[in-house]
Motif scaffolding. Sequence first.
Motif, mmCIF file in Angstrom:
data_model
loop_
_atom_site.group_PDB
_atom_site.id
_atom_site.type_symbol
_atom_site.label_atom_id
_atom_site.label_comp_id
_atom_site.label_asym_id
_atom_site.label_seq_id
_atom_site.Cartn_x
_atom_site.Cartn_y
_atom_site.Cartn_z
ATOM 1 N N SER A 175 -17.061 5.115 -50.029
ATOM 2 C CA SER A 175 -17.965 5.107 -51.315
ATOM 3 C C SER A 175 -17.162 4.894 -52.265
ATOM 4 N N PHE A 176 -18.017 4.033 -53.511
ATOM 5 C CA PHE A 176 -17.147 3.343 -54.695
ATOM 6 C C PHE A 176 -18.565 4.675 -55.609
ATOM 7 N N GLY A 177 -17.723 5.518 -56.134
ATOM 8 C CA GLY A 177 -18.616 6.717 -57.343
ATOM 9 C C GLY A 177 -19.791 7.360 -56.533
ATOM 10 N N ARG A 178 -21.570 6.561 -56.124
ATOM 11 C CA ARG A 178 -22.093 7.281 -55.678
ATOM 12 C C ARG A 178 -22.925 6.361 -54.586
ATOM 13 N N LEU A 179 -21.802 4.982 -54.549
ATOM 14 C CA LEU A 179 -22.840 4.220 -53.602
ATOM 15 C C LEU A 179 -21.891 4.173 -52.169
ATOM 16 N N GLU A 180 -22.660 4.617 -50.984
ATOM 17 C CA GLU A 180 -21.773 4.642 -50.169
ATOM 18 C C GLU A 180 -21.247 3.033 -49.540
ATOM 19 N N VAL A 181 -20.998 2.361 -49.187
ATOM 20 C CA VAL A 181 -20.776 1.112 -49.224
ATOM 21 C C VAL A 181 -20.534 0.607 -47.086
ATOM 22 N N LEU A 182 -19.154 1.301 -47.545
ATOM 23 C CA LEU A 182 -19.347 2.115 -45.631
ATOM 24 C C LEU A 182 -19.501 2.835 -45.376
ATOM 25 N N GLY A 203 -22.722 -11.678 -42.776
ATOM 26 C CA GLY A 203 -23.966 -10.015 -43.423
ATOM 27 C C GLY A 203 -24.456 -10.406 -44.706
ATOM 28 N N PRO A 204 -25.167 -10.266 -45.388
ATOM 29 C CA PRO A 204 -25.836 -10.240 -46.757
ATOM 30 C C PRO A 204 -24.879 -10.030 -47.505
ATOM 31 N N SER A 205 -24.870 -10.055 -48.974
ATOM 32 C CA SER A 205 -23.580 -10.470 -49.939
ATOM 33 C C SER A 205 -24.330 -8.782 -50.051
ATOM 34 N N GLY A 206 -22.990 -7.738 -50.685
ATOM 35 C CA GLY A 206 -23.353 -6.552 -51.159
ATOM 36 C C GLY A 206 -23.431 -5.683 -49.444
ATOM 37 N N SER A 207 -23.600 -6.292 -48.001
ATOM 38 C CA SER A 207 -23.474 -5.215 -47.522
ATOM 39 C C SER A 207 -22.014 -4.568 -47.097
ATOM 40 N N GLY A 208 -20.895 -5.161 -47.612
ATOM 41 C CA GLY A 208 -19.406 -4.032 -47.276
ATOM 42 C C GLY A 208 -18.251 -5.314 -46.420
ATOM 43 N N LYS A 209 -18.817 -6.118 -46.180
ATOM 44 C CA LYS A 209 -18.020 -7.193 -45.416
ATOM 45 C C LYS A 209 -16.761 -6.898 -46.130
ATOM 46 N N SER A 210 -16.132 -7.588 -47.241
ATOM 47 C CA SER A 210 -15.149 -7.409 -48.012
ATOM 48 C C SER A 210 -14.009 -5.888 -48.304
ATOM 49 N N THR A 211 -15.209 -4.869 -48.537
ATOM 50 C CA THR A 211 -14.736 -3.686 -48.595
ATOM 51 C C THR A 211 -14.014 -3.489 -47.494
ATOM 52 N N PHE A 212 -14.322 -4.064 -46.142
ATOM 53 C CA PHE A 212 -14.052 -3.816 -45.274
ATOM 54 C C PHE A 212 -12.971 -4.179 -44.169
ATOM 55 N N LEU A 255 -6.127 -1.820 -49.152
ATOM 56 C CA LEU A 255 -5.789 -2.086 -50.760
ATOM 57 C C LEU A 255 -7.225 -1.630 -51.583
ATOM 58 N N GLU A 256 -7.962 -0.768 -50.525
ATOM 59 C CA GLU A 256 -8.733 -0.123 -50.514
ATOM 60 C C GLU A 256 -8.245 1.214 -49.620
ATOM 61 N N LYS A 257 -8.471 2.564 -50.699
ATOM 62 C CA LYS A 257 -8.662 3.683 -49.860
ATOM 63 C C LYS A 257 -9.628 4.389 -49.254
ATOM 64 N N ASP A 272 -11.459 -14.471 -45.560
ATOM 65 C CA ASP A 272 -13.018 -13.417 -46.567
ATOM 66 C C ASP A 272 -13.447 -15.005 -47.244
ATOM 67 N N GLU A 273 -14.762 -15.472 -46.347
ATOM 68 C CA GLU A 273 -15.556 -16.518 -46.819
ATOM 69 C C GLU A 273 -14.113 -17.598 -47.496
ATOM 70 N N PRO A 274 -13.646 -18.141 -46.343
ATOM 71 C CA PRO A 274 -12.304 -18.831 -47.252
ATOM 72 C C PRO A 274 -12.754 -20.557 -47.527
HETATM 73 N N1 LIG Z 1 -13.853 -1.209 -56.813
HETATM 74 C C1 LIG Z 1 -15.440 -1.654 -56.847
HETATM 75 N N2 LIG Z 1 -15.841 -0.504 -57.399
HETATM 76 C C2 LIG Z 1 -17.549 -0.055 -57.407
HETATM 77 N N3 LIG Z 1 -17.887 -0.890 -56.087
HETATM 78 C C3 LIG Z 1 -17.854 -1.522 -55.556
HETATM 79 C C4 LIG Z 1 -16.428 -2.074 -55.730
HETATM 80 N N4 LIG Z 1 -15.912 -3.424 -54.478
HETATM 81 C C5 LIG Z 1 -17.402 -3.816 -54.282
HETATM 82 N N5 LIG Z 1 -18.026 -2.782 -54.896
HETATM 83 C C6 LIG Z 1 -19.500 -2.847 -54.179
HETATM 84 O O1 LIG Z 1 -19.879 -2.550 -53.005
HETATM 85 C C7 LIG Z 1 -20.480 -3.145 -52.167
HETATM 86 C C8 LIG Z 1 -19.768 -4.102 -51.103
HETATM 87 O O2 LIG Z 1 -19.530 -5.366 -51.387
HETATM 88 P P1 LIG Z 1 -18.597 -5.854 -50.434
HETATM 89 O O3 LIG Z 1 -18.194 -7.105 -51.896
HETATM 90 O O4 LIG Z 1 -17.808 -5.336 -49.654
HETATM 91 O O5 LIG Z 1 -19.849 -7.000 -49.953
HETATM 92 P P2 LIG Z 1 -19.757 -8.211 -49.481
HETATM 93 O O6 LIG Z 1 -20.255 -8.074 -48.151
HETATM 94 O O7 LIG Z 1 -18.392 -8.863 -49.646
HETATM 95 O O8 LIG Z 1 -20.812 -9.206 -50.247
HETATM 96 P P3 LIG Z 1 -20.498 -10.851 -50.944
HETATM 97 O O9 LIG Z 1 -21.158 -11.520 -49.569
HETATM 98 O O10 LIG Z 1 -21.553 -10.838 -52.181
HETATM 99 O O11 LIG Z 1 -19.034 -11.036 -50.563
HETATM 100 C C9 LIG Z 1 -21.323 -3.764 -53.099
HETATM 101 O O12 LIG Z 1 -22.689 -3.020 -53.884
HETATM 102 C C10 LIG Z 1 -20.827 -3.963 -54.030
HETATM 103 O O13 LIG Z 1 -20.927 -3.648 -55.708
#
Ligand SMILES: Nc1ncnc2c1ncn2[C@@H]1O[C@H](COP(=O)(O)OP(=O)(O)OP(=O)(O)O)[C@@H](O)[C@H]1O
Length: 257
Positions: free
Chosen positions: A17-24, A41-50, A57-59, A178-180
């Motif tokens: 999660s980032f704050g209250r936003l659960e991303v994965l 997956g769509p933008s914001g689905s959590g691909k880069s975070t994963f 790089l993320e805990k 990541d989207e090279p």
């Molecule tokens: N460091 C951060 N702090 C707060 N929110 C973040 C942070 N990194 C990502 N997020 C949020 O987490 C969610 C997932 O982001 P992420 O970058 O993993 O998505 P993505 O699937 O890679 O999207 P895209 O296709 O646009 O690259 C988004 O809502 C993003 O705003």
Amino acid sequence: MSETAGPMVRSEQVHKSFGRLEVLKGIDLEVAQGEVMCLIGPSGSGKSTFLRCINHLEKIDAGRLWVNGHLVGYRQKGDKLYELRDREVSAQRREIGMVFQRFNLFPHMTALENVMEAPVRVKRTPKARARERAGALLESVGLGDKVRTYPSALSGGQQQRVAIARALAMEPSLMLFDEPTSALDPELVGEVLDVMKRLALDGMTMIVVTHEIGFAREVGDSLVFMDGGVVVEKGVPRDVIADPKHERTRSFLSKVL
Ligand SMILES: Nc1ncnc2c1ncn2[C@@H]1O[C@H](COP(=O)(O)OP(=O)(O)OP(=O)(O)O)[C@@H](O)[C@H]1O
Ligand SMILES: [Mg+2]
């Protein structure tokens, strides 16, 4: 780090999660040695975070991640987890190459110097040996004639190929992309995908976040569709693309195909 017989990557109920936003929201995935997994997956689905969780790089907030049998970021003693020191995290990260949308080359270094930099600085490889290897790597990505060129004089596709060579110089056992190709002009996408395809054929384990469905179908061993922080669907690329099981996958594919 030593080779193990198990999967190259194992993700078990990974939450972030980032704050209250659960991303994965509990990612379970396995990537075998030599497998090429494409992640869409769509933008914001959590691909880069994963991807960023895989090299710490993320805990992560809950769950476990292993790379090559090693627990990422932690050491387990009995039931307890202890976070690794920075030095130990860096050692783990060295095994993982990462290539981003933006090439992030050092602008004041030639292509060759960019590729030599990490082996010399981090691994203390002797310069002559690092130079020789960097030259061979640039040759292998089709840039044998650009060793002395600075990034500003290279096209985006050439810069991205230098970035791939630079990651490979550390001899990683896993490559994360990541989207090279999404920052590239359309006519330069192919040359980068070709290099990635060759790498895949050489047996590199790869996780590739991409919108290049053609690449996923041709090169990928598996295709994962993520949406809203969960894995919606996973399968053989050709099957997922031709006959998605979930409406969300179907709708996403119809937009990118
Ligand atoms: N460091 C951060 N702090 C707060 N929110 C973040 C942070 N990194 C990502 N997020 C949020 O987490 C969610 C997932 O982001 P992420 O970058 O993993 O998505 P993505 O699937 O890679 O999207 P895209 O296709 O646009 O690259 C988004 O809502 C993003 O705003
Ligand atoms: Mg992303």
